[in-house]
Design a protein around this motif. Structure first.
Motif, PDB file in Angstrom:
ATOM      1  N   THR A   1     -62.186  51.042 -42.701  1.00  0.00           N
ATOM      2  CA  THR A   1     -61.536  50.079 -41.813  1.00  0.00           C
ATOM      3  C   THR A   1     -61.365  48.714 -42.467  1.00  0.00           C
ATOM      4  O   THR A   1     -60.849  47.792 -41.834  1.00  0.00           O
TER       5      THR A   1
ATOM      6  N   ASN B   1     -59.716  53.965 -38.341  1.00  0.00           N
ATOM      7  CA  ASN B   1     -59.129  52.693 -37.924  1.00  0.00           C
ATOM      8  C   ASN B   1     -58.699  52.714 -36.461  1.00  0.00           C
ATOM      9  O   ASN B   1     -58.760  51.693 -35.772  1.00  0.00           O
TER      10      ASN B   1
ATOM     11  N   GLN C   1     -58.120  49.137 -35.120  1.00  0.00           N
ATOM     12  CA  GLN C   1     -57.359  48.444 -36.174  1.00  0.00           C
ATOM     13  C   GLN C   1     -55.966  49.071 -36.254  1.00  0.00           C
ATOM     14  O   GLN C   1     -55.613  49.772 -37.207  1.00  0.00           O
TER      15      GLN C   1
END
Length: 477
Positions: free
Chosen positions: A6, A300, A305
Protein backbone atom coordinates in the motif's frame (compact mmCIF):
# COMPACT_ATOMS: atom_id res chain seq x y z
CA UNK A 1 7.88 -12.44 5.19
CA UNK A 2 4.78 -10.29 4.72
CA UNK A 3 5.12 -7.28 2.39
CA UNK A 4 2.89 -4.20 2.48
CA UNK A 5 1.98 -3.09 -1.06
CA UNK A 6 0.00 0.00 0.00
CA UNK A 7 3.05 2.27 -0.04
CA UNK A 8 5.81 2.92 -2.57
CA UNK A 9 6.03 2.98 -6.37
CA UNK A 10 3.25 0.82 -7.88
CA UNK A 11 5.26 0.02 -11.02
CA UNK A 12 8.32 -1.09 -9.08
CA UNK A 13 6.29 -3.09 -6.56
CA UNK A 14 4.17 -4.84 -9.18
CA UNK A 15 7.15 -5.62 -11.41
CA UNK A 16 9.28 -7.02 -8.59
CA UNK A 17 6.34 -8.87 -7.09
CA UNK A 18 5.50 -10.42 -10.46
CA UNK A 19 8.97 -11.90 -11.06
CA UNK A 20 8.55 -14.78 -8.58
CA UNK A 21 4.99 -15.17 -9.91
CA UNK A 22 6.37 -15.48 -13.44
CA UNK A 23 9.11 -17.96 -12.58
CA UNK A 24 6.63 -19.94 -10.50
CA UNK A 25 4.06 -19.99 -13.31
CA UNK A 26 6.71 -21.13 -15.77
CA UNK A 27 7.75 -23.96 -13.51
CA UNK A 28 4.08 -24.81 -13.04
CA UNK A 29 3.89 -25.24 -16.80
CA UNK A 30 6.97 -27.43 -16.71
CA UNK A 31 4.89 -30.08 -14.95
CA UNK A 32 2.84 -30.86 -18.01
CA UNK A 33 5.48 -29.91 -20.57
CA UNK A 34 8.11 -32.08 -18.86
CA UNK A 35 5.62 -34.94 -18.99
CA UNK A 36 5.07 -34.37 -22.71
CA UNK A 37 8.75 -34.07 -23.58
CA UNK A 38 9.89 -37.05 -21.51
CA UNK A 39 6.96 -39.19 -22.64
CA UNK A 40 7.51 -38.22 -26.27
CA UNK A 41 11.23 -38.97 -26.21
CA UNK A 42 10.93 -42.23 -24.27
CA UNK A 43 7.58 -43.67 -25.40
CA UNK A 44 7.16 -42.17 -28.88
CA UNK A 45 5.03 -39.70 -30.82
CA UNK A 46 1.69 -41.36 -30.03
CA UNK A 47 2.32 -41.08 -26.29
CA UNK A 48 3.33 -37.44 -26.85
CA UNK A 49 0.03 -36.73 -28.60
CA UNK A 50 -1.88 -38.67 -25.91
CA UNK A 51 -0.60 -36.43 -23.12
CA UNK A 52 -1.13 -33.30 -25.23
CA UNK A 53 -4.72 -34.23 -26.03
CA UNK A 54 -5.64 -33.95 -22.33
CA UNK A 55 -4.54 -30.33 -21.95
CA UNK A 56 -7.97 -28.69 -21.99
CA UNK A 57 -9.42 -31.25 -19.57
CA UNK A 58 -6.52 -30.88 -17.17
CA UNK A 59 -7.01 -27.12 -17.17
CA UNK A 60 -10.75 -27.52 -16.65
CA UNK A 61 -10.16 -29.25 -13.31
CA UNK A 62 -6.81 -28.00 -11.99
CA UNK A 63 -7.40 -24.49 -13.33
CA UNK A 64 -10.71 -24.32 -11.48
CA UNK A 65 -8.95 -25.27 -8.24
CA UNK A 66 -6.23 -22.73 -8.89
CA UNK A 67 -8.74 -19.94 -9.62
CA UNK A 68 -10.80 -20.87 -6.56
CA UNK A 69 -7.82 -20.55 -4.24
CA UNK A 70 -6.71 -17.30 -5.91
CA UNK A 71 -10.17 -15.91 -5.16
CA UNK A 72 -9.93 -17.01 -1.55
CA UNK A 73 -6.52 -15.37 -1.20
CA UNK A 74 -7.95 -12.06 -2.46
CA UNK A 75 -10.15 -11.90 0.65
CA UNK A 76 -7.10 -12.61 2.82
CA UNK A 77 -5.12 -9.88 1.03
CA UNK A 78 -7.90 -7.37 1.69
CA UNK A 79 -7.81 -8.24 5.40
CA UNK A 80 -4.03 -7.85 5.39
CA UNK A 81 -4.34 -4.43 3.75
CA UNK A 82 -6.96 -3.41 6.31
CA UNK A 83 -4.71 -4.74 9.14
CA UNK A 84 -7.54 -6.97 10.40
CA UNK A 85 -5.64 -9.99 11.73
CA UNK A 86 -8.64 -11.89 13.08
CA UNK A 87 -10.56 -11.64 9.81
CA UNK A 88 -7.41 -12.69 7.97
CA UNK A 89 -7.11 -15.86 10.06
CA UNK A 90 -10.82 -16.66 9.73
CA UNK A 91 -10.66 -16.27 5.97
CA UNK A 92 -7.69 -18.65 5.79
CA UNK A 93 -9.38 -21.25 8.00
CA UNK A 94 -12.65 -21.23 6.06
CA UNK A 95 -10.77 -21.22 2.75
CA UNK A 96 -8.94 -24.38 3.83
CA UNK A 97 -12.22 -26.13 4.68
CA UNK A 98 -13.87 -25.09 1.43
CA UNK A 99 -10.85 -26.07 -0.67
CA UNK A 100 -10.69 -29.52 0.91
CA UNK A 101 -14.39 -30.16 0.37
CA UNK A 102 -14.53 -28.88 -3.20
CA UNK A 103 -11.34 -30.65 -4.31
CA UNK A 104 -12.52 -34.02 -2.98
CA UNK A 105 -15.88 -33.72 -4.72
CA UNK A 106 -14.23 -32.64 -7.98
CA UNK A 107 -11.70 -35.48 -7.81
CA UNK A 108 -14.40 -38.12 -7.46
CA UNK A 109 -16.56 -36.68 -10.24
CA UNK A 110 -13.67 -36.13 -12.66
CA UNK A 111 -12.33 -39.66 -12.22
CA UNK A 112 -15.78 -41.07 -12.94
CA UNK A 113 -16.34 -39.07 -16.14
CA UNK A 114 -12.76 -39.02 -17.48
CA UNK A 115 -13.17 -41.80 -20.04
CA UNK A 116 -16.60 -40.73 -21.33
CA UNK A 117 -15.39 -37.15 -21.75
CA UNK A 118 -12.33 -38.25 -23.74
CA UNK A 119 -14.63 -40.26 -26.00
CA UNK A 120 -17.04 -37.35 -26.34
CA UNK A 121 -14.13 -35.12 -27.37
CA UNK A 122 -13.35 -37.50 -30.24
CA UNK A 123 -9.89 -38.33 -28.89
CA UNK A 124 -8.27 -40.42 -31.66
CA UNK A 125 -8.64 -44.17 -31.08
CA UNK A 126 -4.88 -44.77 -31.32
CA UNK A 127 -4.14 -42.55 -28.29
CA UNK A 128 -7.28 -42.54 -26.11
CA UNK A 129 -6.16 -45.35 -23.76
CA UNK A 130 -2.89 -43.57 -23.03
CA UNK A 131 -4.70 -40.25 -22.59
CA UNK A 132 -6.98 -41.82 -20.01
CA UNK A 133 -4.10 -43.49 -18.14
CA UNK A 134 -2.41 -40.11 -17.81
CA UNK A 135 -5.34 -37.88 -16.92
CA UNK A 136 -7.01 -40.18 -14.39
CA UNK A 137 -3.99 -39.76 -12.09
CA UNK A 138 -4.16 -35.97 -12.37
CA UNK A 139 -7.88 -36.01 -11.54
CA UNK A 140 -7.35 -38.31 -8.57
CA UNK A 141 -4.64 -35.94 -7.28
CA UNK A 142 -6.75 -32.76 -7.30
CA UNK A 143 -6.57 -32.65 -3.49
CA UNK A 144 -2.78 -32.28 -3.75
CA UNK A 145 -3.32 -29.55 -6.36
CA UNK A 146 -5.66 -27.73 -3.97
CA UNK A 147 -3.23 -28.05 -1.06
CA UNK A 148 -0.35 -26.42 -2.90
CA UNK A 149 -2.38 -23.71 -4.64
CA UNK A 150 -4.25 -22.66 -1.49
CA UNK A 151 -1.15 -22.41 0.70
CA UNK A 152 1.03 -20.75 -1.93
CA UNK A 153 -1.67 -18.19 -2.76
CA UNK A 154 -2.19 -17.39 0.93
CA UNK A 155 1.54 -16.79 1.33
CA UNK A 156 1.45 -14.52 -1.72
CA UNK A 157 -1.57 -12.66 -0.30
CA UNK A 158 0.75 -11.46 2.47
CA UNK A 159 3.16 -10.05 -0.10
CA UNK A 160 5.60 -12.98 -0.22
CA UNK A 161 5.80 -14.28 -3.78
CA UNK A 162 9.28 -15.77 -3.50
CA UNK A 163 8.85 -18.62 -1.04
CA UNK A 164 6.22 -20.58 -3.02
CA UNK A 165 8.55 -20.27 -6.01
CA UNK A 166 11.40 -22.06 -4.23
CA UNK A 167 9.17 -24.98 -3.32
CA UNK A 168 7.79 -25.15 -6.84
CA UNK A 169 11.24 -25.29 -8.42
CA UNK A 170 12.26 -28.19 -6.19
CA UNK A 171 9.00 -30.01 -6.90
CA UNK A 172 9.41 -29.51 -10.64
CA UNK A 173 12.85 -31.08 -10.55
CA UNK A 174 11.47 -33.99 -8.55
CA UNK A 175 8.68 -34.36 -11.11
CA UNK A 176 11.24 -34.74 -13.89
CA UNK A 177 13.24 -37.28 -11.90
CA UNK A 178 10.12 -39.29 -11.07
CA UNK A 179 9.07 -39.23 -14.74
CA UNK A 180 12.29 -41.01 -15.67
CA UNK A 181 12.10 -43.36 -12.68
CA UNK A 182 8.52 -44.46 -13.30
CA UNK A 183 8.86 -44.75 -17.10
CA UNK A 184 12.46 -45.83 -17.68
CA UNK A 185 13.05 -47.87 -14.50
CA UNK A 186 9.62 -49.24 -13.56
CA UNK A 187 8.39 -49.55 -17.15
CA UNK A 188 5.21 -47.51 -16.64
CA UNK A 189 3.54 -45.75 -19.56
CA UNK A 190 1.77 -42.35 -19.54
CA UNK A 191 0.31 -43.24 -16.13
CA UNK A 192 3.82 -42.92 -14.70
CA UNK A 193 4.00 -39.29 -15.85
CA UNK A 194 0.63 -38.54 -14.27
CA UNK A 195 1.63 -40.12 -10.95
CA UNK A 196 4.91 -38.17 -10.93
CA UNK A 197 3.04 -34.88 -11.34
CA UNK A 198 0.68 -35.60 -8.45
CA UNK A 199 3.50 -36.56 -6.09
CA UNK A 200 5.45 -33.43 -7.02
CA UNK A 201 2.45 -31.20 -6.27
CA UNK A 202 1.89 -32.94 -2.96
CA UNK A 203 5.50 -32.25 -2.01
CA UNK A 204 5.09 -28.56 -2.90
CA UNK A 205 2.03 -28.31 -0.66
CA UNK A 206 3.76 -29.97 2.29
CA UNK A 207 6.71 -27.60 1.94
CA UNK A 208 4.34 -24.62 2.08
CA UNK A 209 2.68 -26.07 5.17
CA UNK A 210 6.01 -26.41 7.01
CA UNK A 211 7.02 -22.90 6.01
CA UNK A 212 3.77 -21.40 7.29
CA UNK A 213 4.16 -23.19 10.59
CA UNK A 214 7.70 -21.87 11.08
CA UNK A 215 7.72 -18.46 9.38
CA UNK A 216 4.20 -17.05 8.93
CA UNK A 217 2.55 -16.35 12.31
CA UNK A 218 -0.26 -14.43 10.61
CA UNK A 219 -1.43 -17.75 9.15
CA UNK A 220 -1.25 -19.71 12.41
CA UNK A 221 -4.76 -20.90 13.23
CA UNK A 222 -6.62 -21.93 16.34
CA UNK A 223 -9.81 -23.93 16.66
CA UNK A 224 -11.83 -20.72 17.14
CA UNK A 225 -10.88 -19.53 13.65
CA UNK A 226 -12.71 -22.49 12.10
CA UNK A 227 -16.04 -21.49 13.61
CA UNK A 228 -18.66 -20.53 11.03
CA UNK A 229 -18.65 -16.86 10.10
CA UNK A 230 -21.37 -15.77 7.72
CA UNK A 231 -19.66 -12.56 6.58
CA UNK A 232 -16.33 -14.24 5.92
CA UNK A 233 -17.95 -17.20 4.20
CA UNK A 234 -19.93 -14.91 1.91
CA UNK A 235 -16.83 -12.89 1.10
CA UNK A 236 -14.90 -16.05 0.15
CA UNK A 237 -17.70 -17.48 -1.95
CA UNK A 238 -18.44 -14.15 -3.63
CA UNK A 239 -14.89 -14.07 -5.03
CA UNK A 240 -13.71 -17.68 -5.13
CA UNK A 241 -16.73 -19.34 -6.73
CA UNK A 242 -17.11 -16.82 -9.60
CA UNK A 243 -13.38 -17.08 -10.38
CA UNK A 244 -13.49 -20.90 -10.38
CA UNK A 245 -16.70 -20.92 -12.38
CA UNK A 246 -15.22 -18.45 -14.84
CA UNK A 247 -12.20 -20.70 -15.36
CA UNK A 248 -14.45 -23.71 -15.93
CA UNK A 249 -16.57 -21.76 -18.39
CA UNK A 250 -13.47 -20.69 -20.30
CA UNK A 251 -12.19 -24.27 -20.24
CA UNK A 252 -15.38 -25.42 -21.92
CA UNK A 253 -14.46 -23.23 -24.86
CA UNK A 254 -11.02 -24.84 -24.93
CA UNK A 255 -12.60 -28.29 -24.74
CA UNK A 256 -14.75 -27.45 -27.75
CA UNK A 257 -11.59 -26.33 -29.57
CA UNK A 258 -9.94 -29.61 -28.62
CA UNK A 259 -13.00 -31.46 -29.91
CA UNK A 260 -12.62 -29.85 -33.33
CA UNK A 261 -8.83 -30.35 -33.40
CA UNK A 262 -9.15 -34.01 -32.41
CA UNK A 263 -11.46 -34.51 -35.37
CA UNK A 264 -8.74 -33.22 -37.70
CA UNK A 265 -6.44 -36.14 -36.84
CA UNK A 266 -3.30 -36.89 -34.83
CA UNK A 267 -1.08 -34.61 -36.96
CA UNK A 268 -3.14 -31.54 -36.13
CA UNK A 269 -3.49 -32.62 -32.49
CA UNK A 270 0.31 -32.64 -32.22
CA UNK A 271 0.54 -29.28 -34.03
CA UNK A 272 -2.04 -27.53 -31.85
CA UNK A 273 -0.68 -29.12 -28.67
CA UNK A 274 2.88 -28.00 -29.39
CA UNK A 275 1.81 -24.52 -30.46
CA UNK A 276 -0.40 -24.02 -27.43
CA UNK A 277 2.36 -25.11 -25.04
CA UNK A 278 4.77 -22.57 -26.48
CA UNK A 279 2.01 -19.95 -26.49
CA UNK A 280 1.61 -20.67 -22.77
CA UNK A 281 5.16 -19.47 -22.20
CA UNK A 282 4.42 -16.32 -24.20
CA UNK A 283 1.33 -15.50 -22.13
CA UNK A 284 2.80 -16.39 -18.72
CA UNK A 285 4.33 -12.92 -18.10
CA UNK A 286 0.93 -11.37 -18.82
CA UNK A 287 -0.81 -13.75 -16.44
CA UNK A 288 1.91 -13.14 -13.83
CA UNK A 289 1.39 -9.38 -14.06
CA UNK A 290 -2.32 -10.09 -13.63
CA UNK A 291 -1.70 -12.17 -10.48
CA UNK A 292 0.60 -9.49 -9.11
CA UNK A 293 -1.80 -6.59 -9.70
CA UNK A 294 -4.58 -8.69 -8.19
CA UNK A 295 -2.77 -8.85 -4.83
CA UNK A 296 -1.71 -5.21 -5.19
CA UNK A 297 -5.29 -4.07 -5.86
CA UNK A 298 -6.74 -6.21 -3.07
CA UNK A 299 -4.35 -4.83 -0.43
CA UNK A 300 -4.89 -1.22 -1.52
CA UNK A 301 -8.65 -1.70 -1.76
CA UNK A 302 -8.64 -3.03 1.79
CA UNK A 303 -6.62 0.02 2.85
CA UNK A 304 -8.99 2.35 0.91
CA UNK A 305 -6.14 3.53 -1.30
CA UNK A 306 -8.39 3.84 -4.35
CA UNK A 307 -6.03 6.01 -6.38
CA UNK A 308 -3.29 3.38 -6.10
CA UNK A 309 -5.68 0.71 -7.39
CA UNK A 310 -6.30 2.72 -10.56
CA UNK A 311 -2.64 3.65 -10.99
CA UNK A 312 -1.57 0.06 -10.46
CA UNK A 313 -3.87 -1.19 -13.21
CA UNK A 314 -2.67 1.46 -15.66
CA UNK A 315 1.02 0.87 -15.06
CA UNK A 316 0.68 -2.92 -15.13
CA UNK A 317 -0.93 -2.73 -18.56
CA UNK A 318 2.11 -0.79 -19.78
CA UNK A 319 4.34 -3.57 -18.48
CA UNK A 320 2.23 -6.12 -20.39
CA UNK A 321 2.49 -4.20 -23.65
CA UNK A 322 6.25 -4.01 -23.23
CA UNK A 323 6.37 -7.78 -22.92
CA UNK A 324 4.13 -8.24 -25.98
CA UNK A 325 6.67 -6.36 -28.09
CA UNK A 326 9.56 -8.45 -26.74
CA UNK A 327 7.64 -11.71 -27.28
CA UNK A 328 6.87 -10.81 -30.89
CA UNK A 329 10.54 -10.03 -31.57
CA UNK A 330 11.50 -13.44 -30.16
CA UNK A 331 8.80 -15.72 -31.52
CA UNK A 332 8.54 -14.49 -35.11
CA UNK A 333 12.15 -15.33 -36.05
CA UNK A 334 12.74 -18.22 -33.61
CA UNK A 335 9.32 -19.86 -33.28
CA UNK A 336 10.20 -22.94 -35.32
CA UNK A 337 13.32 -23.49 -33.23
CA UNK A 338 11.21 -23.63 -30.08
CA UNK A 339 8.78 -26.05 -31.76
CA UNK A 340 11.64 -28.42 -32.61
CA UNK A 341 13.08 -28.02 -29.12
CA UNK A 342 9.79 -29.07 -27.54
CA UNK A 343 8.47 -31.68 -29.96
CA UNK A 344 11.77 -33.24 -31.04
CA UNK A 345 11.91 -35.02 -34.38
CA UNK A 346 8.46 -34.58 -35.88
CA UNK A 347 7.05 -34.11 -39.36
CA UNK A 348 7.73 -30.77 -41.05
CA UNK A 349 3.97 -30.24 -41.28
CA UNK A 350 3.73 -30.32 -37.48
CA UNK A 351 6.48 -27.71 -37.20
CA UNK A 352 4.87 -25.42 -39.79
CA UNK A 353 1.37 -25.71 -38.30
CA UNK A 354 2.58 -25.17 -34.74
CA UNK A 355 4.57 -22.10 -35.85
CA UNK A 356 1.47 -20.62 -37.49
CA UNK A 357 -0.46 -21.05 -34.24
CA UNK A 358 2.33 -19.38 -32.27
CA UNK A 359 2.62 -16.37 -34.60
CA UNK A 360 -1.12 -15.63 -34.62
CA UNK A 361 -1.55 -15.91 -30.86
CA UNK A 362 1.65 -14.02 -30.02
CA UNK A 363 0.79 -11.03 -32.19
CA UNK A 364 -2.71 -10.85 -30.70
CA UNK A 365 -1.51 -10.88 -27.09
CA UNK A 366 -2.07 -7.12 -27.27
CA UNK A 367 -5.76 -8.00 -26.89
CA UNK A 368 -5.17 -10.50 -24.07
CA UNK A 369 -3.21 -8.00 -21.94
CA UNK A 370 -6.03 -5.54 -21.05
CA UNK A 371 -8.44 -8.46 -20.60
CA UNK A 372 -6.20 -10.08 -17.96
CA UNK A 373 -5.33 -6.85 -16.14
CA UNK A 374 -8.87 -5.43 -16.08
CA UNK A 375 -10.29 -8.74 -14.88
CA UNK A 376 -7.67 -9.08 -12.14
CA UNK A 377 -8.38 -5.61 -10.78
CA UNK A 378 -12.18 -5.89 -11.00
CA UNK A 379 -12.24 -9.23 -9.17
CA UNK A 380 -10.01 -7.85 -6.41
CA UNK A 381 -12.31 -4.89 -5.70
CA UNK A 382 -15.56 -6.88 -5.48
CA UNK A 383 -16.79 -6.22 -9.02
CA UNK A 384 -17.27 -9.76 -10.30
CA UNK A 385 -20.53 -9.65 -12.28
CA UNK A 386 -19.21 -8.52 -15.65
CA UNK A 387 -16.05 -10.63 -15.30
CA UNK A 388 -18.35 -13.65 -15.02
CA UNK A 389 -20.36 -12.51 -18.02
CA UNK A 390 -17.12 -12.14 -19.98
CA UNK A 391 -16.54 -15.85 -19.48
CA UNK A 392 -19.66 -16.61 -21.45
CA UNK A 393 -18.77 -14.16 -24.20
CA UNK A 394 -15.34 -15.78 -24.46
CA UNK A 395 -17.06 -19.14 -24.87
CA UNK A 396 -19.13 -17.55 -27.61
CA UNK A 397 -15.92 -16.64 -29.39
CA UNK A 398 -14.20 -20.01 -29.07
CA UNK A 399 -17.19 -22.31 -29.36
CA UNK A 400 -18.89 -20.21 -32.02
CA UNK A 401 -15.86 -20.33 -34.28
CA UNK A 402 -15.42 -24.05 -33.56
CA UNK A 403 -19.02 -24.84 -34.51
CA UNK A 404 -18.62 -22.76 -37.67
CA UNK A 405 -15.55 -24.77 -38.65
CA UNK A 406 -17.35 -28.08 -38.08
CA UNK A 407 -20.30 -26.94 -40.20
CA UNK A 408 -18.14 -25.57 -43.03
CA UNK A 409 -16.11 -28.77 -43.11
CA UNK A 410 -19.31 -30.86 -43.18
CA UNK A 411 -20.43 -29.10 -46.38
CA UNK A 412 -16.91 -29.32 -47.84
CA UNK A 413 -16.28 -25.57 -47.82
CA UNK A 414 -13.19 -26.07 -45.65
CA UNK A 415 -10.64 -28.87 -45.78
CA UNK A 416 -8.67 -29.99 -42.71
CA UNK A 417 -5.72 -27.70 -43.34
CA UNK A 418 -7.90 -24.59 -43.73
CA UNK A 419 -10.04 -25.62 -40.77
CA UNK A 420 -6.90 -25.74 -38.63
CA UNK A 421 -5.85 -22.26 -39.76
CA UNK A 422 -9.25 -20.85 -38.79
CA UNK A 423 -9.04 -22.57 -35.38
CA UNK A 424 -5.77 -20.75 -34.70
CA UNK A 425 -7.85 -17.55 -34.33
CA UNK A 426 -10.27 -19.06 -31.77
CA UNK A 427 -8.47 -17.86 -28.63
CA UNK A 428 -7.78 -14.30 -29.89
CA UNK A 429 -11.44 -13.99 -30.88
CA UNK A 430 -12.44 -15.10 -27.37
CA UNK A 431 -10.05 -12.54 -25.85
CA UNK A 432 -11.63 -9.77 -27.90
CA UNK A 433 -15.18 -10.75 -26.89
CA UNK A 434 -14.17 -10.92 -23.22
CA UNK A 435 -12.43 -7.54 -23.32
CA UNK A 436 -15.40 -5.78 -24.90
CA UNK A 437 -17.65 -7.24 -22.17
CA UNK A 438 -15.72 -5.82 -19.21
CA UNK A 439 -14.35 -2.61 -20.73
CA UNK A 440 -17.21 -0.32 -19.70
CA UNK A 441 -17.33 -1.70 -16.16
CA UNK A 442 -13.60 -1.12 -15.77
CA UNK A 443 -13.86 2.45 -17.02
CA UNK A 444 -16.75 3.06 -14.63
CA UNK A 445 -14.67 1.64 -11.77
CA UNK A 446 -11.80 3.98 -12.65
CA UNK A 447 -14.09 7.01 -12.59
CA UNK A 448 -15.67 5.93 -9.28
CA UNK A 449 -12.33 5.26 -7.62
CA UNK A 450 -10.87 8.58 -8.76
CA UNK A 451 -13.84 10.34 -7.17
CA UNK A 452 -13.43 8.35 -3.95
CA UNK A 453 -9.75 9.21 -3.86
CA UNK A 454 -10.54 12.93 -4.16
CA UNK A 455 -13.04 12.64 -1.33
CA UNK A 456 -10.50 10.79 0.82
CA UNK A 457 -7.82 13.39 0.16
CA UNK A 458 -10.24 16.22 0.96
CA UNK A 459 -11.20 14.53 4.22
CA UNK A 460 -7.56 14.10 5.20
CA UNK A 461 -6.88 17.77 4.40
CA UNK A 462 -9.50 18.93 6.91
CA UNK A 463 -7.85 20.65 9.93
CA UNK A 464 -8.09 18.58 13.10
CA UNK A 465 -8.71 20.07 16.57
CA UNK A 466 -5.70 20.36 18.79
CA UNK A 467 -7.46 18.91 21.83
CA UNK A 468 -9.53 15.76 22.11
CA UNK A 469 -12.39 17.32 24.13
CA UNK A 470 -15.14 19.67 22.81
CA UNK A 471 -13.92 23.22 22.34
CA UNK A 472 -17.06 24.82 23.93
CA UNK A 473 -16.32 23.28 27.29
CA UNK A 474 -13.95 24.98 29.70
CA UNK A 475 -11.24 23.06 31.41
CA UNK A 476 -11.66 22.93 35.16
CA UNK A 477 -8.62 23.53 37.31
Amino acid sequence: MAVNLTKGSPTKQIFLFSIPFLIGNLFQQFYNIADMVIVGRTLGSQAYAAVGATGSLVWFASGAIQSLTVGFSVVTARSFGAKDEERLKRSFALAAELSALISVVMAVLCVLIARPILELMRTPADIIDRSYSYIVWLFAGLVATALFNLLSNMIRALGDSRTPLYFLIVACLINIILDFVFIAVFGMDTDGAGLATVLAQLLSGLCCLVYIKKKQPLLHLKRAHFRPSGDTLRALLNVGIPMAFLNMVLSIGSIVMQFVTNGLGTLYVSSQTTGSKIETFVTQPILSFGSSVSVFAAQNYGAKQYGRVVLGGKQTLRLCYGWCIIASLIMLPFGKFFVTLLAGKVEQAVIDNAYLYIVINTLLCFVLSPLVIYKSVLQSVERTFWTMVSGFTEILGRAGLSVAVIWLMSISVLDRATGYIVMCFASPLAWLFGLLTILLDYLFMVRTFKQKEKEREAEQAQPKPICDFPLDKEAKV
